[in-house]
Motif scaffolding. Sequence first.
Motif, PDB file in Angstrom:
ATOM      1  N   ALA A 166       0.833  -1.205   0.000  1.00 44.19           N
ATOM      2  CA  ALA A 166       0.000   0.000   0.000  1.00 44.19           C
ATOM      3  C   ALA A 166       0.868   1.256   0.000  1.00 44.19           C
ATOM      4  O   ALA A 166       0.572   2.238  -0.690  1.00 44.19           O
ATOM      5  N   GLN A 167       1.957   1.212   0.763  1.00 48.91           N
ATOM      6  CA  GLN A 167       2.868   2.359   0.777  1.00 48.91           C
ATOM      7  C   GLN A 167       3.554   2.513  -0.580  1.00 48.91           C
ATOM      8  O   GLN A 167       3.679   3.632  -1.096  1.00 48.91           O
ATOM      9  N   ARG A 168       3.986   1.408  -1.180  1.00 48.17           N
ATOM     10  CA  ARG A 168       4.613   1.487  -2.504  1.00 48.17           C
ATOM     11  C   ARG A 168       3.643   2.025  -3.541  1.00 48.17           C
ATOM     12  O   ARG A 168       4.034   2.750  -4.459  1.00 48.17           O
ATOM     13  N   MET A 169       2.362   1.667  -3.398  1.00 48.68           N
ATOM     14  CA  MET A 169       1.352   2.147  -4.344  1.00 48.68           C
ATOM     15  C   MET A 169       1.093   3.641  -4.195  1.00 48.68           C
ATOM     16  O   MET A 169       0.610   4.274  -5.122  1.00 48.68           O
ATOM     17  N   GLY A 170       1.378   4.187  -3.021  1.00 49.43           N
ATOM     18  CA  GLY A 170       1.322   5.627  -2.870  1.00 49.43           C
ATOM     19  C   GLY A 170       0.187   6.197  -2.049  1.00 49.43           C
ATOM     20  O   GLY A 170       0.087   7.418  -1.922  1.00 49.43           O
ATOM     21  N   PHE A 171      -0.672   5.356  -1.455  1.00 50.15           N
ATOM     22  CA  PHE A 171      -1.774   5.943  -0.685  1.00 50.15           C
ATOM     23  C   PHE A 171      -1.598   5.792   0.827  1.00 50.15           C
ATOM     24  O   PHE A 171      -2.466   6.197   1.601  1.00 50.15           O
ATOM     25  N   VAL A 172      -0.450   5.267   1.248  1.00 55.56           N
ATOM     26  CA  VAL A 172      -0.073   5.266   2.660  1.00 55.56           C
ATOM     27  C   VAL A 172       1.220   6.059   2.785  1.00 55.56           C
ATOM     28  O   VAL A 172       2.202   5.782   2.080  1.00 55.56           O
ATOM     29  N   ASN A 173       1.233   7.044   3.679  1.00 50.42           N
ATOM     30  CA  ASN A 173       2.408   7.888   3.839  1.00 50.42           C
ATOM     31  C   ASN A 173       3.548   7.200   4.563  1.00 50.42           C
ATOM     32  O   ASN A 173       4.711   7.312   4.169  1.00 50.42           O
ATOM     33  N   ARG A 174       3.220   6.508   5.661  1.00 52.78           N
ATOM     34  CA  ARG A 174       4.268   5.968   6.512  1.00 52.78           C
ATOM     35  C   ARG A 174       3.749   4.757   7.264  1.00 52.78           C
ATOM     36  O   ARG A 174       2.576   4.695   7.625  1.00 52.78           O
ATOM     37  N   LEU A 175       4.653   3.797   7.503  1.00 52.64           N
ATOM     38  CA  LEU A 175       4.324   2.609   8.289  1.00 52.64           C
ATOM     39  C   LEU A 175       4.963   2.714   9.665  1.00 52.64           C
ATOM     40  O   LEU A 175       6.091   3.189   9.804  1.00 52.64           O
ATOM     41  N   LEU A 176       4.217   2.245  10.668  1.00 46.75           N
ATOM     42  CA  LEU A 176       4.702   2.282  12.047  1.00 46.75           C
ATOM     43  C   LEU A 176       4.322   0.991  12.751  1.00 46.75           C
ATOM     44  O   LEU A 176       3.433   0.268  12.290  1.00 46.75           O
ATOM     45  N   PRO A 177       4.972   0.677  13.873  1.00 46.69           N
ATOM     46  CA  PRO A 177       4.514  -0.469  14.671  1.00 46.69           C
ATOM     47  C   PRO A 177       3.060  -0.261  15.080  1.00 46.69           C
ATOM     48  O   PRO A 177       2.627   0.871  15.328  1.00 46.69           O
ATOM     49  N   ALA A 178       2.313  -1.337  15.156  1.00 46.16           N
ATOM     50  CA  ALA A 178       0.879  -1.241  15.438  1.00 46.16           C
ATOM     51  C   ALA A 178       0.587  -0.485  16.723  1.00 46.16           C
ATOM     52  O   ALA A 178      -0.395   0.270  16.802  1.00 46.16           O
ATOM     53  N   ALA A 179       1.430  -0.627  17.720  1.00 46.85           N
ATOM     54  CA  ALA A 179       1.182   0.020  19.006  1.00 46.85           C
ATOM     55  C   ALA A 179       1.429   1.527  18.956  1.00 46.85           C
ATOM     56  O   ALA A 179       1.050   2.241  19.882  1.00 46.85           O
ATOM     57  N   GLU A 180       2.039   2.003  17.857  1.00 42.25           N
ATOM     58  CA  GLU A 180       2.417   3.413  17.785  1.00 42.25           C
ATOM     59  C   GLU A 180       1.607   4.215  16.780  1.00 42.25           C
ATOM     60  O   GLU A 180       1.663   5.451  16.799  1.00 42.25           O
ATOM     61  N   VAL A 181       0.878   3.552  15.890  1.00 37.39           N
ATOM     62  CA  VAL A 181       0.307   4.268  14.755  1.00 37.39           C
ATOM     63  C   VAL A 181      -0.742   5.291  15.168  1.00 37.39           C
ATOM     64  O   VAL A 181      -0.765   6.414  14.644  1.00 37.39           O
ATOM     65  N   ASP A 182      -1.618   4.961  16.101  1.00 37.01           N
ATOM     66  CA  ASP A 182      -2.657   5.916  16.506  1.00 37.01           C
ATOM     67  C   ASP A 182      -2.047   7.171  17.129  1.00 37.01           C
ATOM     68  O   ASP A 182      -2.462   8.297  16.823  1.00 37.01           O
ATOM     69  N   ALA A 183      -1.059   6.979  17.984  1.00 37.14           N
ATOM     70  CA  ALA A 183      -0.425   8.128  18.636  1.00 37.14           C
ATOM     71  C   ALA A 183       0.314   8.989  17.618  1.00 37.14           C
ATOM     72  O   ALA A 183       0.284  10.231  17.696  1.00 37.14           O
ATOM     73  N   PHE A 184       0.970   8.335  16.665  1.00 36.80           N
ATOM     74  CA  PHE A 184       1.698   9.107  15.655  1.00 36.80           C
ATOM     75  C   PHE A 184       0.736   9.907  14.781  1.00 36.80           C
ATOM     76  O   PHE A 184       0.975  11.090  14.503  1.00 36.80           O
ATOM     77  N   ALA A 185      -0.356   9.270  14.328  1.00 40.73           N
ATOM     78  CA  ALA A 185      -1.343   9.979  13.509  1.00 40.73           C
ATOM     79  C   ALA A 185      -1.929  11.150  14.280  1.00 40.73           C
ATOM     80  O   ALA A 185      -2.137  12.243  13.718  1.00 40.73           O
ATOM     81  N   ALA A 186      -2.189  10.951  15.569  1.00 40.30           N
ATOM     82  CA  ALA A 186      -2.725  12.032  16.399  1.00 40.30           C
ATOM     83  C   ALA A 186      -1.723  13.172  16.512  1.00 40.30           C
ATOM     84  O   ALA A 186      -2.099  14.358  16.509  1.00 40.30           O
ATOM     85  N   SER A 187      -0.431  12.839  16.602  1.00 43.17           N
ATOM     86  CA  SER A 187       0.587  13.897  16.698  1.00 43.17           C
ATOM     87  C   SER A 187       0.689  14.673  15.388  1.00 43.17           C
ATOM     88  O   SER A 187       0.899  15.897  15.407  1.00 43.17           O
ATOM     89  N   GLN A 188       0.527  13.996  14.267  1.00 42.56           N
ATOM     90  CA  GLN A 188       0.541  14.682  12.979  1.00 42.56           C
ATOM     91  C   GLN A 188      -0.676  15.597  12.839  1.00 42.56           C
ATOM     92  O   GLN A 188      -0.574  16.725  12.324  1.00 42.56           O
ATOM     93  N   ALA A 189      -1.822  15.122  13.305  1.00 44.03           N
ATOM     94  CA  ALA A 189      -3.031  15.953  13.279  1.00 44.03           C
ATOM     95  C   ALA A 189      -2.837  17.182  14.158  1.00 44.03           C
ATOM     96  O   ALA A 189      -3.258  18.294  13.802  1.00 44.03           O
ATOM     97  N   ALA A 190      -2.186  17.008  15.297  1.00 47.62           N
ATOM     98  CA  ALA A 190      -1.940  18.136  16.195  1.00 47.62           C
ATOM     99  C   ALA A 190      -1.016  19.158  15.552  1.00 47.62           C
ATOM    100  O   ALA A 190      -1.197  20.379  15.720  1.00 47.62           O
ATOM    101  N   LYS A 191      -0.026  18.698  14.800  1.00 41.38           N
ATOM    102  CA  LYS A 191       0.859  19.617  14.076  1.00 41.38           C
ATOM    103  C   LYS A 191       0.058  20.449  13.074  1.00 41.38           C
ATOM    104  O   LYS A 191       0.262  21.670  12.948  1.00 41.38           O
ATOM    105  N   LEU A 192      -0.827  19.786  12.348  1.00 40.89           N
ATOM    106  CA  LEU A 192      -1.648  20.500  11.376  1.00 40.89           C
ATOM    107  C   LEU A 192      -2.554  21.515  12.073  1.00 40.89           C
ATOM    108  O   LEU A 192      -2.724  22.645  11.588  1.00 40.89           O
ATOM    109  N   ALA A 193      -3.129  21.123  13.200  1.00 41.00           N
ATOM    110  CA  ALA A 193      -4.046  22.012  13.919  1.00 41.00           C
ATOM    111  C   ALA A 193      -3.346  23.270  14.405  1.00 41.00           C
ATOM    112  O   ALA A 193      -3.996  24.299  14.626  1.00 41.00           O
ATOM    113  N   ALA A 194      -2.026  23.209  14.576  1.00 39.84           N
ATOM    114  CA  ALA A 194      -1.271  24.368  15.061  1.00 39.84           C
ATOM    115  C   ALA A 194      -0.882  25.325  13.931  1.00 39.84           C
ATOM    116  O   ALA A 194      -0.400  26.426  14.204  1.00 39.84           O
ATOM    117  N   LEU A 195      -1.096  24.926  12.694  1.00 41.81           N
ATOM    118  CA  LEU A 195      -0.740  25.754  11.547  1.00 41.81           C
ATOM    119  C   LEU A 195      -1.903  26.681  11.170  1.00 41.81           C
ATOM    120  O   LEU A 195      -3.046  26.446  11.581  1.00 41.81           O
TER     121      LEU A 195
END
Length: 254
Positions: A166-195
């Motif tokens: 899915a990442q090679r196909m281009g519609f997934v930006n980044r892969l993370l360990p399963a235990a980390e993905v929700d927190a990472f996505a939330a941190s990216q959303a928080a970065k956007l919210a601050a812009l």
Amino acid sequence: MDILIERADGVLTIAFNRPDKKNAITAAMYQTMADAFVEAQGDAAVRVILIRGSAGIFSAGNDLEDFMNAPPAGEDAPVFRFLRAISSAEKPVVASVAGPAVGIGTTLLLHCDLVYAADTASFSLPFAQLGLCPEAASSLLLQRVAGYQAAAEKLLLGEAFDAREAQRMGFVNRLLPAAEVDAFAASQAAKLAALPASSLRVTKSLMKRASHHDVQTQITDEAVHFGKMLLAPEAREALKAFFEKRKPDFRQFD
């Protein structure tokens, strides 16, 4: 509640919360999500929308029993309201995929701006296997990001593929360990919210403008075919086989 809605620090989070049914989506769930997108559009306090699943599963796609008992009828059906809302969202949409994403669980990701997935996530587009056709403009969007042959393989065969593909196909930006993905996505959303909200809105508009009309047209065209095929013998056989836990037999149809 099958859909959990949370607002905090400029981020509206929409979470699937039906783990006993693998987060299969019902008409009521589509309605809730569509309403959340519409409300977010008019709420200046909401700057980013985050979509996520529950532990170990993103979504098994449409709840087939619900779908067959009440097939979507007309452009105001909840599923089409949701698709219009997510595809026309002016604010950034981030997705966190911590497990399997099936059918519309995958195609809705094509309307997100940022998609983060667990390295153990999987994706599938089994429409042809169910006697149906693509939806959510996936017949257009998937080949735009992945190329025609890659999209054809996924949409014609409907076989599952892993997160790395899915990442090679281009519609997934980044892969993370399963235990980390929700927190990472939330941190990216928080970065956007601050812009600056205006910068995000205009940037997304410029990127989307050229294709927006085609996407809306494709959603409508697919829906016409999908609605007819949902009531056809091939889909009936596929869904009957699904509930009977057997392989469908399509050899009886031309």
